[in-house]
Scaffold this motif. Structure first.
Motif, PDB file in Angstrom:
ATOM      1  N   SER A  70       0.815  -1.215   0.000  1.00  0.00           N
ATOM      2  CA  SER A  70       0.000   0.000   0.000  1.00  0.00           C
ATOM      3  C   SER A  70       0.851   1.269   0.000  1.00  0.00           C
ATOM      4  CB  SER A  70      -0.920   0.006   1.218  1.00  0.00           C
ATOM      5  OG  SER A  70      -0.168   0.146   2.426  1.00  0.00           O
ATOM      6  N   LEU A  71       2.147   1.120   0.233  1.00  0.00           N
ATOM      7  CA  LEU A  71       3.020   2.286   0.351  1.00  0.00           C
ATOM      8  C   LEU A  71       3.718   2.648  -0.958  1.00  0.00           C
ATOM      9  CD1 LEU A  71       4.703   1.557   3.804  1.00  0.00           C
ATOM     10  CD2 LEU A  71       2.619   2.853   3.318  1.00  0.00           C
ATOM     11  N   VAL A  72       3.690   1.753  -1.931  1.00  0.00           N
ATOM     12  CA  VAL A  72       4.386   2.021  -3.187  1.00  0.00           C
ATOM     13  C   VAL A  72       3.508   1.616  -4.370  1.00  0.00           C
ATOM     14  CG1 VAL A  72       6.689   1.729  -2.204  1.00  0.00           C
ATOM     15  CG2 VAL A  72       5.508  -0.245  -3.165  1.00  0.00           C
ATOM     16  N   ARG A  73       3.709   2.308  -5.454  1.00  0.00           N
ATOM     17  CA  ARG A  73       3.037   1.952  -6.696  1.00  0.00           C
ATOM     18  C   ARG A  73       4.043   2.128  -7.828  1.00  0.00           C
ATOM     19  NH1 ARG A  73      -2.315   4.766  -9.525  1.00  0.00           N
ATOM     20  NH2 ARG A  73      -2.362   3.380 -11.341  1.00  0.00           N
ATOM     21  N   LYS A  89       6.251   9.011  -2.510  1.00  0.00           N
ATOM     22  CA  LYS A  89       5.516  10.008  -1.740  1.00  0.00           C
ATOM     23  C   LYS A  89       4.574   9.379  -0.723  1.00  0.00           C
ATOM     24  CE  LYS A  89       5.641  13.668  -5.243  1.00  0.00           C
ATOM     25  NZ  LYS A  89       4.819  14.532  -6.145  1.00  0.00           N
ATOM     26  N   THR A  90       3.936   8.279  -1.089  1.00  0.00           N
ATOM     27  CA  THR A  90       3.010   7.624  -0.153  1.00  0.00           C
ATOM     28  C   THR A  90       3.758   7.076   1.049  1.00  0.00           C
ATOM     29  OG1 THR A  90       1.559   7.001  -1.987  1.00  0.00           O
ATOM     30  CG2 THR A  90       1.256   5.828   0.082  1.00  0.00           C
ATOM     31  N   PHE A  91       4.907   6.456   0.803  1.00  0.00           N
ATOM     32  CA  PHE A  91       5.735   5.957   1.901  1.00  0.00           C
ATOM     33  C   PHE A  91       6.187   7.106   2.797  1.00  0.00           C
ATOM     34  CE2 PHE A  91      10.259   5.798   3.124  1.00  0.00           C
ATOM     35  CZ  PHE A  91      10.143   4.959   4.220  1.00  0.00           C
ATOM     36  N   GLU A  92       6.628   8.202   2.189  1.00  0.00           N
ATOM     37  CA  GLU A  92       7.095   9.346   2.978  1.00  0.00           C
ATOM     38  C   GLU A  92       5.981   9.899   3.859  1.00  0.00           C
ATOM     39  OE1 GLU A  92       8.806  13.871   2.239  1.00  0.00           O
ATOM     40  OE2 GLU A  92       9.126  12.338   0.688  1.00  0.00           O
ATOM     41  N   ALA A  93       4.760   9.973   3.322  1.00  0.00           N
ATOM     42  CA  ALA A  93       3.628  10.470   4.103  1.00  0.00           C
ATOM     43  C   ALA A  93       3.296   9.528   5.257  1.00  0.00           C
ATOM     44  CB  ALA A  93       2.407  10.644   3.198  1.00  0.00           C
ATOM     45  N   VAL A 136      12.402  14.748   9.119  1.00  0.00           N
ATOM     46  CA  VAL A 136      13.120  13.472   9.159  1.00  0.00           C
ATOM     47  C   VAL A 136      12.610  12.526   8.077  1.00  0.00           C
ATOM     48  CG1 VAL A 136      13.642  11.454  10.571  1.00  0.00           C
ATOM     49  CG2 VAL A 136      13.608  13.735  11.615  1.00  0.00           C
ATOM     50  N   ALA A 137      11.291  12.510   7.860  1.00  0.00           N
ATOM     51  CA  ALA A 137      10.716  11.613   6.853  1.00  0.00           C
ATOM     52  C   ALA A 137      11.268  11.916   5.459  1.00  0.00           C
ATOM     53  CB  ALA A 137       9.195  11.730   6.846  1.00  0.00           C
ATOM     54  N   ARG A 138      11.550  13.177   5.194  1.00  0.00           N
ATOM     55  CA  ARG A 138      12.103  13.552   3.892  1.00  0.00           C
ATOM     56  C   ARG A 138      13.498  12.963   3.726  1.00  0.00           C
ATOM     57  NH1 ARG A 138      11.235  13.753  -0.731  1.00  0.00           N
ATOM     58  NH2 ARG A 138      11.946  15.366  -2.132  1.00  0.00           N
ATOM     59  N   ALA A 139      14.302  13.058   4.765  1.00  0.00           N
ATOM     60  CA  ALA A 139      15.659  12.504   4.705  1.00  0.00           C
ATOM     61  C   ALA A 139      15.628  10.989   4.538  1.00  0.00           C
ATOM     62  CB  ALA A 139      16.439  12.880   5.964  1.00  0.00           C
ATOM     63  N   VAL A 140      14.686  10.332   5.219  1.00  0.00           N
ATOM     64  CA  VAL A 140      14.564   8.879   5.085  1.00  0.00           C
ATOM     65  C   VAL A 140      14.166   8.505   3.663  1.00  0.00           C
ATOM     66  CG1 VAL A 140      13.305   6.827   5.861  1.00  0.00           C
ATOM     67  CG2 VAL A 140      14.070   8.531   7.531  1.00  0.00           C
ATOM     68  N   PHE A 142      15.054  10.129   1.040  1.00  0.00           N
ATOM     69  CA  PHE A 142      16.312  10.232   0.299  1.00  0.00           C
ATOM     70  C   PHE A 142      17.126   8.949   0.464  1.00  0.00           C
ATOM     71  CE2 PHE A 142      16.421  15.097   1.239  1.00  0.00           C
ATOM     72  CZ  PHE A 142      15.507  15.328   0.217  1.00  0.00           C
ATOM     73  N   SER A 143      17.232   8.492   1.704  1.00  0.00           N
ATOM     74  CA  SER A 143      18.114   7.373   2.036  1.00  0.00           C
ATOM     75  C   SER A 143      17.625   6.040   1.503  1.00  0.00           C
ATOM     76  CB  SER A 143      18.278   7.282   3.564  1.00  0.00           C
ATOM     77  OG  SER A 143      19.215   6.296   3.926  1.00  0.00           O
ATOM     78  N   THR A 144      16.316   5.905   1.300  1.00  0.00           N
ATOM     79  CA  THR A 144      15.745   4.621   0.856  1.00  0.00           C
ATOM     80  C   THR A 144      15.524   4.568  -0.657  1.00  0.00           C
ATOM     81  OG1 THR A 144      13.528   5.476   1.356  1.00  0.00           O
ATOM     82  CG2 THR A 144      14.602   4.151   3.064  1.00  0.00           C
ATOM     83  N   GLY A 145      16.157   5.455  -1.384  1.00  0.00           N
ATOM     84  CA  GLY A 145      15.936   5.539  -2.825  1.00  0.00           C
ATOM     85  C   GLY A 145      16.693   4.506  -3.630  1.00  0.00           C
ATOM     86  N   ILE A 146      16.251   3.253  -3.578  1.00  0.00           N
ATOM     87  CA  ILE A 146      16.892   2.193  -4.361  1.00  0.00           C
ATOM     88  C   ILE A 146      16.803   2.558  -5.839  1.00  0.00           C
ATOM     89  CG2 ILE A 146      16.824  -0.251  -4.999  1.00  0.00           C
ATOM     90  CD1 ILE A 146      15.502  -0.794  -2.302  1.00  0.00           C
ATOM     91  N   PRO A 147      17.941   2.658  -6.528  1.00  0.00           N
ATOM     92  CA  PRO A 147      17.917   3.032  -7.942  1.00  0.00           C
ATOM     93  C   PRO A 147      17.014   2.124  -8.772  1.00  0.00           C
ATOM     94  CG  PRO A 147      20.150   3.116  -7.110  1.00  0.00           C
ATOM     95  CD  PRO A 147      19.322   2.496  -6.021  1.00  0.00           C
ATOM     96  N   VAL A 148      16.383   2.702  -9.756  1.00  0.00           N
ATOM     97  CA  VAL A 148      15.436   2.058 -10.660  1.00  0.00           C
ATOM     98  C   VAL A 148      14.061   1.929 -10.020  1.00  0.00           C
ATOM     99  CG1 VAL A 148      14.884   0.057 -12.106  1.00  0.00           C
ATOM    100  CG2 VAL A 148      17.244   0.802 -11.882  1.00  0.00           C
ATOM    101  N   LEU A 149      13.992   1.427  -8.787  1.00  0.00           N
ATOM    102  CA  LEU A 149      12.690   1.291  -8.142  1.00  0.00           C
ATOM    103  C   LEU A 149      12.107   2.649  -7.767  1.00  0.00           C
ATOM    104  CD1 LEU A 149      12.876  -1.808  -5.770  1.00  0.00           C
ATOM    105  CD2 LEU A 149      11.903  -1.633  -8.054  1.00  0.00           C
TER     106      LEU A 149
END
Length: 313
Positions: A70-73, A89-93, A136-140, A142-149
Motif C-alpha cells: 500500500s506504500l508504493v506503486r 511520496k506515499t511511503f514518505e507520508a 526526518v521523513a524527507r531525509a529517510v 532520500f536514504s531509501t531511494g533504491i535506484p530504478v525502483l
C-alpha cells in the motif's frame, strides 16, 4: 552484561528492515547505550522512528500491521522521466505521520540519516547539526531511494539515491569523528535463490531484477579486516531485498534474526574492541584500518522478550 556506549549504524535491508528492530531490542538487553544513531536505507526507517520516541515494540507493530504494497506503486514508464518507477511520496507520508512531522531539530536523540549524492559520489549526512529544519521523513525518503525502483531526489545541487551504497565510508567517518566506537548492523541474504524463469520476460521484470541485484550487491560487498571488526552481519536467509508482500510471520522472523544475531555477535566484537583501548581493540578507532580478525557469526536462534527503549535520551 554492561556493554558501554557505541554508535549503532543500522544499514540496509530494503523491506527486510524489521531485522533492525531486533537489533535495538538486543542492545537494550546487553546494556549497550547510545546517544547517536545512524540510519542508512531500510535501516533509516527504524532509526528515525526510534529517535522520535517509538519503542522497538511499537515499531514492530507498525511494520507488522502495514501492508508494504500500500506504500508504493510502481509505474515503469516514469523511469524515463524520473529515473525510478515510484515516487515514494506515499511511503514518505506514512512515515511522516508516525514521526508527527518531526524535524531533526525536534529530536532528543542525535539521529543521522545518510543518502548518496551520485553527482559528487559522496555520502550526504542529514542531522540536527547539518539540517535541523529538515523533516526526518524527507531525509529517510532520500536514504531509501533504491535506484530504478524509486525516483532520484534533488536536494540543492545534490542528486540523491540509496544511502547503503557508501556504508563503509560512513562507518569510517563515524569512527573517526569521536571517541565512541561505531558498529554497523547490516542485513544480508547469505543464501540467495535464483530468480524464477518465465516464458515472458517483461520490461518491468527486468527493472525489478536489476534493483534486486543492486541491493544484493551492496549488502554483500567485501569487508576488510577493520570494517569486519565493526560490522554485525544479520543473515536473513532467502528473503529477497524487496518483497512487498511479507507476511506477519516473516516480519516477526526478521525481528528475531536481528535480535539473536546481535546477542550472539556484538559481545564478541565489543570484547575485541575494548580488549586494547590504546589501539581501539583489533583494528579500532585508535589504529589505522585495517587490522585483526572478526569472530565467526553463529546462525540465529529463537529470541526472547527483550523490548523497549534503548540509550536513554
Amino acid at each position: 552484561m554492561g556493554g558501554g556506549e557505541i554508535v549503532p549504524i543500522l544499514s540496509g535491508g530494503g523491506t527486510r528492515f524489521p531485522a533492525h528492530v531486533g537489533v535495538l531490542r538486543a542492545l537494550e538487553e546487553l546494556g549497550v547505550e547510545f546517544h547517536r544513531l545512524v540510519g542508512l536505507s531500510g535501516g533509516s526507517i527504524v532509526a528515525s522512528l526510534f529517535a522520535a520516541g517509538a519503542t522497538a515494540t511499537e515499531i514492530e507493530q507498525w511494520a507488522c500491521e502495514t501492508d508494504f504494497r500500500s506504500l508504493v506503486r510502481f509505474t515503469p514508464p516514469r523511469l524515463l522521466l524520473r529515473g525510478g518507477m515510484c515516487s515514494g511520496k506515499t511511503f514518505e507520508a506514512w512515515l511522516d505521520e508516525r514521526l508527527h512531522g518531526a524535524t531533526f531539530g525536534d529530536l532528543d536523540l542525535d539521529l543521522a540519516v545518510v543518502a548518496t549524492d551520485i553527482r559528487l559520489r559522496r555520502a550526504v549526512v542529514f542531522s540536527r547539526d547539518t539540517t535541523p529544519e529538515l523533516r526526518v521523513a524527507r531525509a529517510v525518503r532520500f536514504s531509501t531511494g533504491i535506484p530504478v525502483l524509486f525516483d532520484y531526489q534533488r536536494y540543492g545541487a545534490a542528486v540523491l539515491v540509496d544511502g547503503e551504497i557508501l556504508a563503509n565510508e560512513i562507518l569510517l567517518t563515524e569512527t573517526q569523528r569521536q571517541e565512541t566506537p561505531a558498529f554497523t548492523f547490516e542485513v544480508e541474504a547469505a543464501i540467495r535463490p535464483p530468480s524464477p524463469t518465465s516464458r515472458r520476460f517483461r520490461l518491468a521484470d527486468y527493472f525489478s531484477l536489476l534493483a534486486d541485484t543492486f541491493t544484493y550487491a551492496t549488502s554483500t560487498r567485501r569487508l576488510g579486516p577493520w570494517a569486519w571488526n565493526h560490522t554485525v552481519l544479520i543473515d536473513i536467509g532467502t528473503v529477497p531485498p524487496v518483497k512487498l508482500n511479507l507476511s506477519v510471520e516473516e516480519k516477526s522472523a526478521l525481528v528475531q534474526r536481528g535480535y539473536q544475531t546481535t546477542l550472539d555477535v556484538l559481545p564478541i566484537k565489543l570484547r575485541n574492541h575494548f580488549s586494547n583501548p590504546s589501539e581501539g581493540g583489533e583494528g579500532g578507532p585508535g589504529s589505522s584500518p585495517p587490522r585483526g580478525h572478526g569472530a565467526a557469526q553463529p546462525r540465529c536462534a529463537p529470541h526472547s522478550s527483550g523490548q523497549g527503549k534503548v540509550g536513554k535520551r
